[in-house]
Design an enzyme around this catalytic site. Structure first.
Site, PDB file in Angstrom:
ATOM      1  CD  GLU A 167      -1.888  54.013 -62.107  1.00 30.63           C
ATOM      2  OE1 GLU A 167      -1.879  53.109 -61.253  1.00 30.63           O
ATOM      3  OE2 GLU A 167      -2.789  54.880 -62.167  1.00 30.63           O
TER       4      GLU A 167
ATOM      5  CD  GLU B 137      -6.667  51.868 -54.605  1.00 29.06           C
ATOM      6  OE1 GLU B 137      -6.373  52.766 -55.428  1.00 29.06           O
ATOM      7  OE2 GLU B 137      -6.931  50.708 -54.936  1.00 29.06           O
TER       8      GLU B 137
ATOM      9  CD  GLU C 118       2.027  47.754 -56.576  1.00 25.13           C
ATOM     10  OE1 GLU C 118       1.515  46.668 -56.928  1.00 25.13           O
ATOM     11  OE2 GLU C 118       1.359  48.707 -56.123  1.00 25.13           O
TER      12      GLU C 118
ATOM     13  CE  LYS D  62      -0.824  49.550 -60.230  1.00 21.21           C
ATOM     14  NZ  LYS D  62      -1.648  50.348 -59.303  1.00 21.21           N
TER      15      LYS D  62
END
Length: 390
Positions: free
Chosen positions: A332, A269, A323, A326
């Site tokens: 995030e 990541e 997203e 999250k």
């Protein structure tokens, strides 16, 4: 006679090859992406396959074994690493039969049509707050590997687990990095097993986070692969012109200190948020585009780090989509190269799922290149780099 000589040569090569050369390999090329799905508004898995194929991104990681996703990837020609979530780790560690059942239901049931090349057992387990989970990790890794061996797929499905930088102590300068005392006693037997089966050390590395929490000490250009004076590691006399290379070499230093000098580090990541909370001022669209674009150029060079120049760097970008579900900081929710509707979030040369007029058709490569040549200052390098990356 000539046929016999060729065959005999091949047999000799197979017989004398090192064991690691026959081990599973989950990453080909240099560029991959994380397909996270903690959102209620992202495209369907079938549309995601279309998007990935258009972008020519074939290395893909998911964080579970969702059957809708696995079915969508059938026949797609994409190489998929499936995740075993942290919530399953303790059970898989204590019950080998459950590990066999999990592999049977979530891996074997989809092979070979879905090209599953790896299983990531847990994510950022060591260095976390759950000590019982950390103790269970090695057993889960072993049982999942033994299950793949039972089904005869251990040479084609690689077993890994990804670590955060919380497992390290004293990571600056890179040569000083070691594993934390509380982590080392669990890390070493895990590394021994991963070394035996030919698996790499998987690291989640975020210059974005390092800069966010140390903006008074880190030059943002150093974090973004932009021109800067860099740093010199006085112990090794190596010069670093970007923070990600330094983070990777810190991991190599910790591995060497632990006795695993030959183990490869793969970045599972890395990325940069395009939006954040007030205490995350570096999370901007411009910075996200700069980091991801320059990272793509960095990977296209197919080179290693200052400490491991011959070990070609491989990285999965985080993430495919923003997203919205999250938890945690606003950042995030905003690491995606694409917005939830499939349009571009960070323009680094990949085609959008939908055109700017919100039609459902995918932009053709020709249309995309014309648009980029007309409108984007990134186009010249991005289009040419695409050929080199994959």
């Amino acid at each position: 006679m000539r046929i016999f000589q060729v065959s005999f040569t091949v047999l000799l090569f197979v017989f004398f090859s090192s064991p690691n050369e026959q081990m599973a390999r989950a990453f080909t090329g240099t560029y991959g992406i994380n397909y996270g799905r903690i959102a209620d508004n992202i495209p369907s898995p079938d549309e995601v396959v279309t998007l990935l194929r258009a972008a020519k991104i074939k290395n893909v990681r998911i964080y579970d074994a969702d059957h809708t996703v696995l079915n969508a990837f059938k026949g797609a020609g994409l190489e998929l690493v499936v995740g075993l979530p942290n919530g399953f780790v303790k059970d898989m560690s204590t019950n080998a039969d459950h590990a066999v059942t999990w592999v049977k239901d979530n891996i074997m049931a989809f092979l070979p049509d879905t090209n599953i090349v790896g299983i990531a057992v847990g994510n950022e387990v060591l260095g976390g707050s759950d000590s019982d989970l950390a103790v269970a990790l090695l057993g889960a890794v072993k049982n999942i590997h033994n299950a793949t061996k039972e089904f005869g797929i251990d040479k084609s499905v690689q077993i890994t687990t990804a670590h955060s930088q919380a497992v390290f102590e004293n990571s600056f300068p890179p040569s000083s990095c070691i594993f934390k005392d509380g982590v080392a006693q669990l890390m070493k037997p895990l590394l021994e097993f991963l070394s035996q089966i030919g698996s790499p050390f998987c690291l989640n590395a975020y210059p974005f986070l390092a800069y966010t929490y140390n903006s008074d000490k880190i030059d943002i250009n150093y974090a973004l692969f932009q021109k800067n004076k860099g740093i010199v590691d006085n112990k090794t006399d190596l010069h670093y012109d970007n923070l990600l290379d330094a983070q990777i070499d810190a991991a190599y230093a910790a591995l060497e200190d632990a006795g695993f000098k030959k183990m490869e580090v793969i970045i599972t990541e890395t990325g940069w948020a395009s939006h954040g909370d007030q205490n995350e001022p570096a999370a901007t669209p411009d910075n996200a585009r700069t980091y991801n674009y320059n990272l793509r150029k960095r990977l296209a060079k197919r080179k290693g780090t200052p400490l491991r120049p011959k070990r070609m760097l491989k990285a999965y970008i985080f993430a495919l989509f923003n997203e919205n579900s999250k938890p945690g900081a606003l950042s995030e929710k905003n690491f995606g190269l694409f917005k939830a509707d499939g349009s571009i979030s960070s323009d680094i040369g990949f085609p959008a799922l939908k055109s700017s007029s919100a039609t459902s058709s995918l932009l053709s490569h020709k249309e995309f290149r014309v648009q980029m040549l007309l409108g984007s200052h990134l186009s010249v390098f991005a289009v040419s780099a695409a050929v080199l990356l994959f």
